[in-house]
Design an enzyme around this catalytic site. Structure first.
Site, PDB file in Angstrom:
ATOM      1  N   ASP A 120     -15.975 -18.656  11.265  1.00  0.00           N
ATOM      2  CA  ASP A 120     -15.125 -19.005  12.399  1.00  0.00           C
ATOM      3  C   ASP A 120     -15.470 -20.418  12.853  1.00  0.00           C
ATOM      4  O   ASP A 120     -16.194 -20.628  13.812  1.00  0.00           O
ATOM      5  CB  ASP A 120     -15.359 -17.993  13.528  1.00  0.00           C
ATOM      6  CG  ASP A 120     -14.259 -18.050  14.557  1.00  0.00           C
ATOM      7  OD1 ASP A 120     -13.273 -18.778  14.330  1.00  0.00           O
ATOM      8  OD2 ASP A 120     -14.388 -17.381  15.588  1.00  0.00           O
ATOM      9  N   CYS A 164      18.125 -15.474  26.910  1.00  0.00           N
ATOM     10  CA  CYS A 164      18.985 -16.009  27.959  1.00  0.00           C
ATOM     11  C   CYS A 164      19.967 -16.932  27.242  1.00  0.00           C
ATOM     12  O   CYS A 164      19.553 -17.847  26.529  1.00  0.00           O
ATOM     13  CB  CYS A 164      18.150 -16.801  28.961  1.00  0.00           C
ATOM     14  SG  CYS A 164      19.175 -17.810  30.022  1.00  0.00           S
ATOM     15  N   CYS A 178      17.007 -18.720  35.429  1.00  0.00           N
ATOM     16  CA  CYS A 178      18.342 -19.032  35.959  1.00  0.00           C
ATOM     17  C   CYS A 178      19.070 -17.783  36.449  1.00  0.00           C
ATOM     18  O   CYS A 178      20.193 -17.868  36.909  1.00  0.00           O
ATOM     19  CB  CYS A 178      19.174 -19.737  34.887  1.00  0.00           C
ATOM     20  SG  CYS A 178      19.570 -18.658  33.512  1.00  0.00           S
ATOM     21  N   GLU A 225     -16.339 -14.067   0.003  1.00  0.00           N
ATOM     22  CA  GLU A 225     -17.183 -14.928   0.847  1.00  0.00           C
ATOM     23  C   GLU A 225     -16.959 -14.555   2.307  1.00  0.00           C
ATOM     24  O   GLU A 225     -15.906 -14.036   2.648  1.00  0.00           O
ATOM     25  CB  GLU A 225     -16.722 -16.399   0.715  1.00  0.00           C
ATOM     26  CG  GLU A 225     -16.833 -16.977  -0.635  1.00  0.00           C
ATOM     27  CD  GLU A 225     -15.942 -18.218  -0.806  1.00  0.00           C
ATOM     28  OE1 GLU A 225     -15.391 -18.732   0.185  1.00  0.00           O
ATOM     29  OE2 GLU A 225     -15.816 -18.661  -1.955  1.00  0.00           O
ATOM     30  N   TYR A 269     -16.251 -24.517   0.209  1.00  0.00           N
ATOM     31  CA  TYR A 269     -15.749 -23.346  -0.506  1.00  0.00           C
ATOM     32  C   TYR A 269     -14.531 -23.580  -1.407  1.00  0.00           C
ATOM     33  O   TYR A 269     -14.076 -22.665  -2.060  1.00  0.00           O
ATOM     34  CB  TYR A 269     -15.434 -22.199   0.465  1.00  0.00           C
ATOM     35  CG  TYR A 269     -14.676 -22.616   1.711  1.00  0.00           C
ATOM     36  CD1 TYR A 269     -13.413 -23.174   1.635  1.00  0.00           C
ATOM     37  CD2 TYR A 269     -15.252 -22.434   2.961  1.00  0.00           C
ATOM     38  CE1 TYR A 269     -12.726 -23.555   2.764  1.00  0.00           C
ATOM     39  CE2 TYR A 269     -14.565 -22.819   4.118  1.00  0.00           C
ATOM     40  CZ  TYR A 269     -13.304 -23.378   4.011  1.00  0.00           C
ATOM     41  OH  TYR A 269     -12.626 -23.760   5.129  1.00  0.00           O
ATOM     42  N   CYS A 316      17.334 -13.319  33.604  1.00  0.00           N
ATOM     43  CA  CYS A 316      16.472 -14.428  33.200  1.00  0.00           C
ATOM     44  C   CYS A 316      15.628 -14.854  34.412  1.00  0.00           C
ATOM     45  O   CYS A 316      16.185 -15.094  35.491  1.00  0.00           O
ATOM     46  CB  CYS A 316      17.320 -15.600  32.710  1.00  0.00           C
ATOM     47  SG  CYS A 316      16.359 -17.109  32.522  1.00  0.00           S
TER      48      CYS A 316
HETATM   49  S1  IVH Z   1     -10.427 -20.801   1.638  1.00  0.00           S
HETATM   50  C1  IVH Z   1      -6.148 -21.735   0.566  1.00  0.00           C
HETATM   51  N1  IVH Z   1     -12.701 -19.775   2.367  1.00  0.00           N
HETATM   52  O1  IVH Z   1      -9.954 -19.997   7.189  1.00  0.00           O
HETATM   53  C2  IVH Z   1      -7.402 -21.196   1.056  1.00  0.00           C
HETATM   54  N2  IVH Z   1     -11.237 -20.583   4.084  1.00  0.00           N
HETATM   55  O2  IVH Z   1      -7.030 -19.052   7.461  1.00  0.00           O
HETATM   56  C3  IVH Z   1      -8.216 -22.205   1.711  1.00  0.00           C
HETATM   57  N3  IVH Z   1     -12.117 -20.370   6.352  1.00  0.00           N
HETATM   58  O3  IVH Z   1      -8.196 -22.981   7.143  1.00  0.00           O
HETATM   59  C4  IVH Z   1      -9.270 -21.696   2.561  1.00  0.00           C
HETATM   60  N4  IVH Z   1     -14.044 -19.465   5.803  1.00  0.00           N
HETATM   61  O4  IVH Z   1     -10.665 -23.181   7.672  1.00  0.00           O
HETATM   62  C5  IVH Z   1     -11.554 -20.338   2.779  1.00  0.00           C
HETATM   63  N5  IVH Z   1     -14.769 -18.872   2.866  1.00  0.00           N
HETATM   64  C6  IVH Z   1     -13.631 -19.428   3.270  1.00  0.00           C
HETATM   65  C7  IVH Z   1     -13.356 -19.667   4.646  1.00  0.00           C
HETATM   66  C8  IVH Z   1     -12.135 -20.238   5.001  1.00  0.00           C
HETATM   67  C9  IVH Z   1     -13.295 -19.886   6.804  1.00  0.00           C
HETATM   68  C10 IVH Z   1     -11.022 -20.905   7.193  1.00  0.00           C
HETATM   69  C11 IVH Z   1     -10.430 -22.210   6.699  1.00  0.00           C
HETATM   70  C12 IVH Z   1      -8.960 -21.973   6.583  1.00  0.00           C
HETATM   71  C13 IVH Z   1      -8.765 -20.701   7.329  1.00  0.00           C
HETATM   72  C14 IVH Z   1      -7.626 -19.950   6.647  1.00  0.00           C
END
Ligand code: IVH
Length: 668
Positions: free
Chosen positions: A117, A428, A413, A113, A227, A410
């Site tokens: 973002d 430090c 300090c 998938e 998802y 440092c």
């Molecule tokens: S699965 C245990 N599927 O990526 C796996 N996450 O770094 C659960 N994210 O916190 C996430 N697209 O917010 C999954 N197709 C996708 C996603 C996805 C974006 C985000 C999600 C998660 C982060 C993980």
């Protein structure tokens, strides 16, 4: 007449929900915007005439009242893990090899998938009704954003389909995001209204979801793709691919770009195609996510501390820009680690202005042959701190200066800094270094630690400069008269701070232990220690290294660091002073019973009456620990049909088996 009106309201509600489903899930709208608005207005006016007929799930009730008391935090039933990354093609191959090796097979089926973002969200439905929506938060608890999620038309208030078939409980996970086109429009309006524009679509979506007033969120166009299922009761699904079509069938938007992948070549091709198409996709993505399809295999693979073994995020090459390194400065963290930071000529990368980039440590500087005044490529991906990926050797100017951290003291300090054996970082070691102490105090007061309201960076600095606070325990002896005598403090602010400190004294074990700033002991580890020590700091302080290491989730590094912390007389004194001056630790009530306390289980094979996750959850609720490999520590092997090599291995270790017929009485 009453029932006629009710019928009409039901008809309009159905029509509107049908449209939302066709528009957001099927991507086949069958009404124009004007037709939709007309239906909505009809419903609104009918409900106005007959307010007694309004259902809370009515499409007109999506925008509610602003929340006054701020966001409430809730624990996630199942932690919201993150994903480990593959940063190039080789690492995608490595992931596939690892999976095949762990599963002892030649080929595994996956689903791929886009990695959106946006912001992870958890939607909780009980008997088909949306009851709560939470942000991901720290993965263990998130903030209640139900009032805002309800404003998103793509999220059904009631799941589609026969209401008798809806699971008693289901927690669905997805990503909230803003389409590039909606983001552009929003910023145009904000610019026109002289409001600050959002740097990127992700920030705009995050800002919208974190509004106290849902009227504001309702005006922002937010989208969602679902998802995963976090946990559920009364649902039997065996693969991710089936789960995605189930989500679609109950009315949740699922990304149409998800694909079933049968081999490594397809996997790499999927990733490359997505990267090539990135600019043509209507929302921001930063990679592909590759997930093992079969749920049984997923549970065999299990998880690491923060991410499942059965999935990986294959990241796209991050966005970068050329710049020049103007200087290299040093920063001291609260643990004394000195980090070199490149001050760079300001550049813009995906909407953000960047003027500094981390250089991590001297090894990194040497490896990349970074000099002051070099031209370099700065890279930024998502929320990660920008970094220098490489320098442009051909452009090296004559005034380029080699940088060597060992020539420096440092920056706070001015003590000599040293490199510990086996570590890349310089530190430090001065316990009284102002930057270290100040960092430690700031951390102690921070939101996830003691949560002392009003003790921000500037006030901490002021308290230190006026010699009122030299160590964290000094906070607890601050008085009204100390504070009111300081610049910028008045009667009210001095009183508020004294009250905030007093309120924070009553705390929990995980907050207090995290607040102490023991190296490598974060929030998650603090919670593990809480359980093991039954909220007793005294007990934690006398644990041996062997006992610490035997706790599930605690490794050697953490164990050593805890021992080192409690071995220090000055740390013990600070801790005692905190307790003497009123810090009290509330005992955590653990819901799980202790029937299977200290027992380790492995589950293998398939079951007729249960699914494997269910068995795992029951065992864990009763205090047991479920692992994926047989070892001498395993107490019982729970065996279903078609058990493989684990059964043989269990026999070799003389481990007791529980078969499905014995399981019910065993669990009860
Ligand atoms: S699965 C245990 N599927 O990526 C796996 N996450 O770094 C659960 N994210 O916190 C996430 N697209 O917010 C999954 N197709 C996708 C996603 C996805 C974006 C985000 C999600 C998660 C982060 C993980």
């Amino acid at each position: 007449m009453e029932s006629k009106n009710k019928e009409k309201i039901n008809y309009l509600t159905d029509k509107i929900n049908q449209h939302n489903y066709a528009y957001y899930v099927l991507d086949e709208p069958h009404l124009s915007d004007a037709e939709y608005d007309q239906l909505f207005r009809q419903l609104e006016s009918l409900e106005k005439e007959h307010p007694e007929l309004i259902e809370i799930s009515s499409p007109t009730q999506r925008v509610g009242h602003p929340i006054k008391s701020g966001f409430q935090s809730h624990n996630h039933d199942t932690p919201m893990l993150s994903l480990s990354n593959a940063i190039n093609e080789q690492e995608i191959h490595d992931f596939n090899k690892r999976i095949n090796k762990w599963l002892s097979q030649d080929r595994t089926s996956y689903v791929a998938e886009p990695k959106i973002d946006g912001l992870g969200v958890s939607l909780i439905y009980k008997n088909g009704h949306l009851v709560r929506a939470l942000t991901r938060g720290d993965g263990y608890s998130g903030e209640d954003i139900t009032h805002n999620i309800k404003t998103i038309n793509a999220v059904p208030m009631i799941l589609r389909g026969n209401k008798d078939n809806h699971p008693e409980f289901i927690e669905i996970r997805g990503e909230i995001f803003m389409l590039k086109s909606d983001f552009k429009k929003l910023n145009q309006v904000r610019e026109h209204d002289d409001e600050k524009v959002f740097a990127n679509a992700r920030n705009a979506a995050a800002g919208s979801v974190r509004q106290l007033d849902p009227h504001i969120t309702a005006k922002r166009k937010l989208s969602i793709f679902c998802y995963e299922i976090g946990s559920s009761k009364g649902l039997d699904i065996n693969s991710h691919w089936d789960m995605l079509s189930y989500l679609r069938s109950i009315g949740l938007p699922v990304n149409p770009l998800a694909e079933k992948i049968d081999n490594i070549e397809e996997m790499v091709r999927y990733h490359q195609t997505l990267e090539n198409q990135r600019e043509n996709i209507g929302y921001e993505i930063d990679g592909s996510v590759i997930k093992v399809d079969d749920y049984l295999l997923r549970s065999d693979l299990g998880q690491r501390a923060r991410s499942p073994r059965w999935a990986i995020a294959a990241k796209f090459k991050s966005k970068d820009a050329e710049t020049q390194i103007l200087d290299i400065t040093l920063q001291v963290g609260r643990t004394g680690v000195i980090t070199p930071v490149a001050k760079i000529k300001e550049v813009e990368i995906s909407g953000a202005m960047i003027s500094s980039a981390t250089l991590h440590n001297q090894d990194e500087i040497d490896k990349k042959d970074i000099h002051i005044n070099d031209y370099a490529i700065v890279q930024r991906s998502g929320d990660v701190i920008p970094k220098i990926s490489n320098i442009i050797v051909e452009k090296r100017p004559k005034n380029a200066i080699r940088f060597n951290i060992s020539n420096y003291n440092c920056p706070s300090c001015h003590s000599v800094i040293t490199r510990l054996k086996g570590e890349a970082a310089y530190r430090c070691d001065n316990h009284n270094c102002k930057a270290k102490v100040q960092g430690a105090i700031e951390h102690f007061c921070s939101k996830n630690a003691m949560n002392i309201d009003g003790l921000g960076i500037q006030i901490v600095e002021q308290l230190m400069d006026s010699n009122l606070v030299k160590k964290i325990d000094d906070l607890f002896t601050l008085s009204y008269s100390d504070l009111v005598a300081l610049d910028r403090f008045q009667d009210k602010s001095a009183n508020n701070l004294v009250n905030a400190i007093n309120n924070a004294k009553h705390t929990t074990f995980p907050r207090f232990i995290f607040a102490l700033g023991i190296s490598s002991v974060g929030q998650h580890i603090s919670k593990i220690l809480d359980k093991h020590c039954q909220s007793s700091v005294e007990k934690l302080s006398i644990l041996s290294i062997e006992e610490l290491e035997s706790i599930d989730g605690i490794g050697l590094v953490v164990a050593q660091s805890i021992i080192e912390f409690f071995n220090s007389p000055s740390n013990r004194k600070i801790l005692n002073n905190c307790l003497i001056n009123g810090v009290t630790i509330e005992k955590t009530i653990f819901k799980n019973s202790s029937q299977f306390k200290d027992m380790v289980f492995v589950i293998t094979g398939s079951f007729k009456e249960y699914n494997r996750t269910e068995v795992k959850e029951i065992l864990e609720k009763k205090g047991g620990r479920v692992t994926s490999t047989i070892s001498s520590k395993t107490s019982f092997l729970i065996v279903g049909d078609n058990a493989g090599s684990k059964l043989e291995k269990a026999r070799a270790f003389n481990i007791k088996n529980i078969n499905e017929d014995q399981l019910e009485s065993f669990l009860s």
